[in-house]
Design a protein around this motif. Structure first.
Motif, PDB file in Angstrom:
ATOM      1  N   UNK A 115      36.022  36.028  35.548  1.00 59.76           N
ATOM      2  CA  UNK A 115      37.132  36.188  36.229  1.00 59.76           C
ATOM      3  C   UNK A 115      38.036  37.834  36.813  1.00 59.76           C
ATOM      4  N   UNK A 116      37.635  38.715  35.676  1.00 61.54           N
ATOM      5  CA  UNK A 116      38.612  39.781  36.011  1.00 61.54           C
ATOM      6  C   UNK A 116      38.083  40.351  36.426  1.00 61.54           C
ATOM      7  N   UNK A 117      36.719  39.906  37.226  1.00 62.68           N
ATOM      8  CA  UNK A 117      35.494  41.038  37.981  1.00 62.68           C
ATOM      9  C   UNK A 117      35.789  40.074  39.356  1.00 62.68           C
ATOM     10  N   UNK A 118      35.568  39.162  39.628  1.00 58.97           N
ATOM     11  CA  UNK A 118      35.907  38.096  40.181  1.00 58.97           C
ATOM     12  C   UNK A 118      37.139  38.905  41.440  1.00 58.97           C
ATOM     13  N   UNK A 119      38.358  38.279  40.216  1.00 65.99           N
ATOM     14  CA  UNK A 119      39.813  38.499  40.852  1.00 65.99           C
ATOM     15  C   UNK A 119      39.597  40.892  41.293  1.00 65.99           C
ATOM     16  N   UNK A 120      39.915  41.316  40.782  1.00 69.41           N
ATOM     17  CA  UNK A 120      38.602  42.708  40.779  1.00 69.41           C
ATOM     18  C   UNK A 120      38.148  43.112  42.562  1.00 69.41           C
ATOM     19  N   UNK A 121      36.921  42.683  42.700  1.00 66.83           N
ATOM     20  CA  UNK A 121      36.609  42.497  43.751  1.00 66.83           C
ATOM     21  C   UNK A 121      37.294  41.434  45.060  1.00 66.83           C
ATOM     22  N   UNK A 192      28.759  46.598  41.886  1.00 67.68           N
ATOM     23  CA  UNK A 192      29.543  46.286  41.047  1.00 67.68           C
ATOM     24  C   UNK A 192      29.089  45.376  40.598  1.00 67.68           C
ATOM     25  N   UNK A 193      28.806  46.164  39.164  1.00 62.70           N
ATOM     26  CA  UNK A 193      28.290  45.607  38.154  1.00 62.70           C
ATOM     27  C   UNK A 193      29.133  45.238  36.701  1.00 62.70           C
ATOM     28  N   UNK A 194      29.423  45.152  35.548  1.00 68.13           N
ATOM     29  CA  UNK A 194      30.401  45.014  34.703  1.00 68.13           C
ATOM     30  C   UNK A 194      31.293  46.325  34.172  1.00 68.13           C
ATOM     31  N   UNK A 195      29.861  47.551  33.733  1.00 70.77           N
ATOM     32  CA  UNK A 195      30.101  48.526  32.909  1.00 70.77           C
ATOM     33  C   UNK A 195      31.321  49.339  33.943  1.00 70.77           C
ATOM     34  N   UNK A 196      31.760  49.095  35.674  1.00 66.46           N
ATOM     35  CA  UNK A 196      32.093  49.523  36.368  1.00 66.46           C
ATOM     36  C   UNK A 196      33.576  49.318  36.516  1.00 66.46           C
ATOM     37  N   UNK A 197      33.510  48.386  35.953  1.00 64.14           N
ATOM     38  CA  UNK A 197      35.397  48.132  35.532  1.00 64.14           C
ATOM     39  C   UNK A 197      35.984  47.997  34.662  1.00 64.14           C
ATOM     40  N   UNK A 198      36.925  48.146  34.676  1.00 62.47           N
ATOM     41  CA  UNK A 198      37.660  48.673  33.285  1.00 62.47           C
ATOM     42  C   UNK A 198      39.002  47.543  33.426  1.00 62.47           C
TER      43      UNK A 198
END
Length: 265
Positions: A115-121, A192-198
């Motif tokens: 969900x955090x990845x979705x919100x960041x995008x 936009x892969x998981x390792x590229x978001x903190x």
């Protein structure tokens, strides 16, 4: 914290005063092709140093420009502290972000990370494309893919399982013949892969490895995010990610196309 001599970053001079007193440790920060070092010292802020060889496909200058633009646009990412080049290697010194990457942030559940990845995008994709100076539409990305193929730097051993055994030339022919007829343009992260978001237990901390950020079809990010979530957490969470993003249904052909494009980078 001790490290072997071969882990010491090369020295070019312009950054050296800023590095005084720090201990260096290799780090697998994000998915950057550059060598990355985590810098720590008592009483000093944690930093990261990226080092790459100078060349046609170098990305550090691209990343520095995009980080500055992203920060000016109001989104969170590392601060660019300094950059330099000695004609052999480029270096980029950036600040650290609190937390861990979304692939390994164990303080958060996998559903929370998806969900955090979705919100960041969503936040990134809401930026006005007219304000973004970086053009990553298909015409440019296909040309870049071709240049990388011709230079022999496309890693055929790292293709997705469904494409292993094929040549870069064969995949490039698919890339040209299957090009979508339109692009739904937004400001994309580009990788936009998981390792590229903190993120930390307090929530999203920021974007990493932004050298491919630019205006492109939103599927550039959606396709890679779906693949990354499936790989790290299982297929079941892909739909949760899409629902949070607001895309209840996807175009399988466009998902596949942008995953194919990524094989060249």
């Amino acid at each position: 914290m001790s490290i072997f001599r071969e882990d010491q970053p090369p020295s070019a001079g312009a950054l050296d005063a800023r590095l005084a007193g720090y201990r260096f440790e290799r780090d697998a920060l994000g998915r950057s092709a550059a060598s990355v070092f985590r810098l720590e010292a008592l009483g000093l802020p944690t930093l990261y140093l990226k080092v790459e060889n100078v060349g046609h496909f170098a990305e550090i200058a691209d990343e520095a420009a995009r980080l500055r633009w992203l920060k000016a646009s109001g989104l969170t990412c590392p601060d660019v502290i300094a950059e330099d080049s000695d004609g052999v290697r480029n270096r980029l010194l950036i600040s650290a972000l609190p937390g861990s990457d979304l692939a390994s942030a164990s303080v958060l559940t996998p559903p929370a990370r998806a969900e955090l990845l979705a919100a960041a995008l969503l936040d990134l994709h809401c930026l006005p494309i007219a304000s973004c100076p970086f053009d990553h539409r298909l015409e440019r990305r296909i040309a870049a893919a071709k240049a990388r193929m011709q230079a022999g730097i496309v890693d055929e051993t790292d293709f997705d399982e469904t494409r292993l055994g094929k040549s870069a030339e064969a995949l490039f022919a698919e890339l040209e013949s299957g090009r979508p007829g339109h692009e739904d343009l937004v400001v994309t992260h580009g990788d936009a892969c998981l390792p590229n978001f903190i993120a930390s237990e307090d929530g999203f901390s920021g974007y990493l490895d932004c050298s491919r950020l630019g205006v492109a079809d939103r599927y550039q990010d959606i396709a890679l995010a779906c693949r990354s979530i499936a790989y790290n957490f299982g297929e079941a969470l892909v739909q949760s990610f899409l629902d949070r993003y607001g895309m209840s249904a996807t175009d399988p052909a466009r998902l596949d196309y942008y995953q194919l494009l990524d094989e060249f980078f």
